[in-house]
Design an enzyme around this catalytic site. Structure first.
Site, PDB file in Angstrom:
ATOM      1  N   SER A 155       0.872  -1.178   0.000  1.00 22.15           N
ATOM      2  CA  SER A 155       0.000   0.000   0.000  1.00 22.15           C
ATOM      3  C   SER A 155       0.905   1.223   0.000  1.00 22.15           C
ATOM      4  O   SER A 155       2.076   1.139   0.409  1.00 22.15           O
ATOM      5  CB  SER A 155      -0.858  -0.016   1.269  1.00 22.15           C
ATOM      6  N   TYR A 168      -2.314  -0.928  10.115  1.00 25.08           N
ATOM      7  CA  TYR A 168      -2.337  -1.248   8.683  1.00 25.08           C
ATOM      8  C   TYR A 168      -1.062  -0.731   8.013  1.00 25.08           C
ATOM      9  O   TYR A 168      -0.382  -1.460   7.280  1.00 25.08           O
ATOM     10  CB  TYR A 168      -3.583  -0.632   8.040  1.00 25.08           C
TER      11      TYR A 168
HETATM   12  P1  NAP Z   1     -11.205  -6.314   0.474  1.00 28.01           P
HETATM   13  O1  NAP Z   1     -12.194  -5.968  -0.565  1.00 28.01           O
HETATM   14  O2  NAP Z   1     -11.481  -5.992   1.887  1.00 28.01           O
HETATM   15  O3  NAP Z   1     -10.866  -7.875   0.331  1.00 28.01           O
HETATM   16  C1  NAP Z   1      -9.989  -8.464   1.257  1.00 28.01           C
HETATM   17  C2  NAP Z   1      -9.842  -9.935   0.945  1.00 28.01           C
HETATM   18  O4  NAP Z   1      -8.995 -10.494   1.971  1.00 28.01           O
HETATM   19  C3  NAP Z   1     -11.149 -10.689   0.976  1.00 28.01           C
HETATM   20  O5  NAP Z   1     -11.164 -11.689   0.002  1.00 28.01           O
HETATM   21  C4  NAP Z   1     -11.127 -11.326   2.368  1.00 28.01           C
HETATM   22  O6  NAP Z   1     -11.889 -12.512   2.345  1.00 28.01           O
HETATM   23  C5  NAP Z   1      -9.633 -11.624   2.541  1.00 28.01           C
HETATM   24  N1  NAP Z   1      -9.248 -11.785   3.940  1.00 28.01           N
HETATM   25  C6  NAP Z   1      -9.357 -10.862   4.939  1.00 28.01           C
HETATM   26  N2  NAP Z   1      -8.959 -11.391   6.105  1.00 28.01           N
HETATM   27  C7  NAP Z   1      -8.580 -12.677   5.850  1.00 28.01           C
HETATM   28  C8  NAP Z   1      -8.092 -13.728   6.647  1.00 28.01           C
HETATM   29  N3  NAP Z   1      -7.920 -13.597   7.975  1.00 28.01           N
HETATM   30  N4  NAP Z   1      -7.807 -14.917   6.054  1.00 28.01           N
HETATM   31  C9  NAP Z   1      -8.001 -15.087   4.721  1.00 28.01           C
HETATM   32  N5  NAP Z   1      -8.468 -14.122   3.915  1.00 28.01           N
HETATM   33  C10 NAP Z   1      -8.751 -12.929   4.459  1.00 28.01           C
HETATM   34  O7  NAP Z   1      -9.788  -5.637   0.149  1.00 28.01           O
HETATM   35  P2  NAP Z   1      -9.175  -5.136  -1.241  1.00 28.01           P
HETATM   36  O8  NAP Z   1      -9.437  -3.700  -1.352  1.00 28.01           O
HETATM   37  O9  NAP Z   1      -9.517  -6.065  -2.325  1.00 28.01           O
HETATM   38  O10 NAP Z   1      -7.618  -5.249  -0.897  1.00 28.01           O
HETATM   39  C11 NAP Z   1      -6.805  -6.328  -1.296  1.00 28.01           C
HETATM   40  C12 NAP Z   1      -5.377  -6.009  -0.905  1.00 28.01           C
HETATM   41  O11 NAP Z   1      -4.972  -4.792  -1.518  1.00 28.01           O
HETATM   42  C13 NAP Z   1      -5.177  -5.814   0.597  1.00 28.01           C
HETATM   43  O12 NAP Z   1      -3.941  -6.360   0.994  1.00 28.01           O
HETATM   44  C14 NAP Z   1      -5.146  -4.305   0.754  1.00 28.01           C
HETATM   45  O13 NAP Z   1      -4.415  -3.913   1.875  1.00 28.01           O
HETATM   46  C15 NAP Z   1      -4.474  -3.891  -0.537  1.00 28.01           C
HETATM   47  N6  NAP Z   1      -4.770  -2.514  -0.967  1.00 28.01           N
HETATM   48  C16 NAP Z   1      -6.029  -2.167  -1.365  1.00 28.01           C
HETATM   49  C17 NAP Z   1      -6.262  -0.861  -1.792  1.00 28.01           C
HETATM   50  C18 NAP Z   1      -7.628  -0.413  -2.262  1.00 28.01           C
HETATM   51  O14 NAP Z   1      -7.804   0.778  -2.555  1.00 28.01           O
HETATM   52  N7  NAP Z   1      -8.631  -1.283  -2.341  1.00 28.01           N
HETATM   53  C19 NAP Z   1      -5.218   0.089  -1.817  1.00 28.01           C
HETATM   54  C20 NAP Z   1      -3.956  -0.306  -1.402  1.00 28.01           C
HETATM   55  C21 NAP Z   1      -3.745  -1.607  -0.973  1.00 28.01           C
HETATM   56  P3  NAP Z   1     -12.691 -13.151   3.576  1.00 28.01           P
HETATM   57  O15 NAP Z   1     -13.364 -12.040   4.312  1.00 28.01           O
HETATM   58  O16 NAP Z   1     -13.596 -14.119   2.884  1.00 28.01           O
HETATM   59  O17 NAP Z   1     -11.636 -13.850   4.369  1.00 28.01           O
END
Ligand code: NAP
Length: 251
Positions: A155, A168
């Site tokens: 991130s 985070y």
């Molecule tokens: P999201 O929509 O919240 O999805 C998170 C995913 O992680 C879900 O599939 C969730 O599935 C899984 N997860 C969470 N806790 C878990 C656990 N304990 N064990 C196994 N799986 C787990 O997040 P996203 O926005 O797609 O983000 C994905 C990645 O990109 C993350 O690492 C985030 O920090 C990074 N990121 C995102 C953004 C953004 O703008 N979206 C920006 C920078 C970085 P379950 O709930 O089914 O477990």
């Protein structure tokens, strides 16, 4: 399909790729993008019915059959990670790639007021779970005949600290550090390249939690950032190692 599209070679044909956080958000799209390039994807997350929905979508497009692997990365139990790797070894024999995408946001609060239980939960999932998974799947990645790709998800707040992003932000700094260490340890000796990818501002539930007042229509979708996800798993990135990459310029 046009003839040109039909003749374009698939970039991930016959590759076996593990995607964590594949139940929704960026991970679900990455799994679909990899499958569309010919990969067999292993879908890891906690929510079985959402993993199955991704599985069904892959099946409905006639892509290589996926595998559903419900697992809690925050379980704090190394034995379970060893069993997970054994299961993948028994079913697939190897991994050609792994996108460690799963993560949680935790609290947005100043360090002084940060809840200790919330801090530990973020560290368990975003750091300790990533460490235990990377450790347990390294022998599987080493068995790839193509040279494997391990992608850790970062991130912008893992590259420059930002007030109120607490655990985070600290967890993503840890991921950047782990990537640098793994990239040095695994590339020359084990033919595994290791990089971080920062998705940048992307329209997902995590982003909505982090910025509730923001208009999501102004953000890129997960589908918009798939080219670099595919690139990092394909032979095109064979010599890319130890790099901190960005999927877009908006952070
Ligand atoms: P999201 O929509 O919240 O999805 C998170 C995913 O992680 C879900 O599939 C969730 O599935 C899984 N997860 C969470 N806790 C878990 C656990 N304990 N064990 C196994 N799986 C787990 O997040 P996203 O926005 O797609 O983000 C994905 C990645 O990109 C993350 O690492 C985030 O920090 C990074 N990121 C995102 C953004 C953004 O703008 N979206 C920006 C920078 C970085 P379950 O709930 O089914 O477990």
């Amino acid at each position: 399909m046009s003839q040109a599209a039909a003749e374009t070679p698939l970039k991930l044909k016959d590759r076996v790729i593990l995607v964590t956080g594949a139940s929704y958000g960026i991970g679900a799209h990455a799994a679909l993008a990899y499958a569309r390039e010919g990969a067999t994807v292993i879908l890891l997350g906690r929510t079985q019915d959402m993993l199955e929905a991704v599985y069904d979508r892959i099946e409905s497009e006639g892509l290589p059959q996926a595998a559903v692997l419900p697992f809690d990365l925050g379980c704090n139990d190394e034995e379970k990670f060893i069993e997970l790797a054994d299961l993948i070894a028994a079913e697939f024999g190897r991994l050609d790639g792994a996108l460690l995408n799963a993560g949680v946001l935790g609290q947005k609060a100043p360090i002084e007021g940060y809840n200790w239980a919330a801090w530990k939960q973020v560290m368990d999932i975003n750091v300790n779970g990533q460490f235990l998974l990377a450790k347990s799947i390294t022998p599987l990645l080493e068995r790839s005949p193509h040279g494997a790709s391990l992608v850790l998800t970062s991130s912008s707040v893992g590259r420059e600290g930002r007030a109120f992003w607490g655990a985070y932000s600290v967890s993503k700094f840890a991921i950047e550090g782990m990537m640098q260490i793994l990239a040095q340890e695994l590339y020359d000796s084990r033919n595994i390249r290791v990089n971080t990818l920062n998705p940048g501002a992307t329209r997902t539930s995590m982003r909505a939690d982090a910025y509730p007042a923001e208009n999501p229509e102004h953000l890129k979708t997960a589908a918009d950032i798939m080219d670099i996800h595919v690139y990092l798993m394909s032979d095109e990135s064979k010599h890319v190692n130890g790099q901190a990459l960005d999927a877009q310029t908006v952070k």
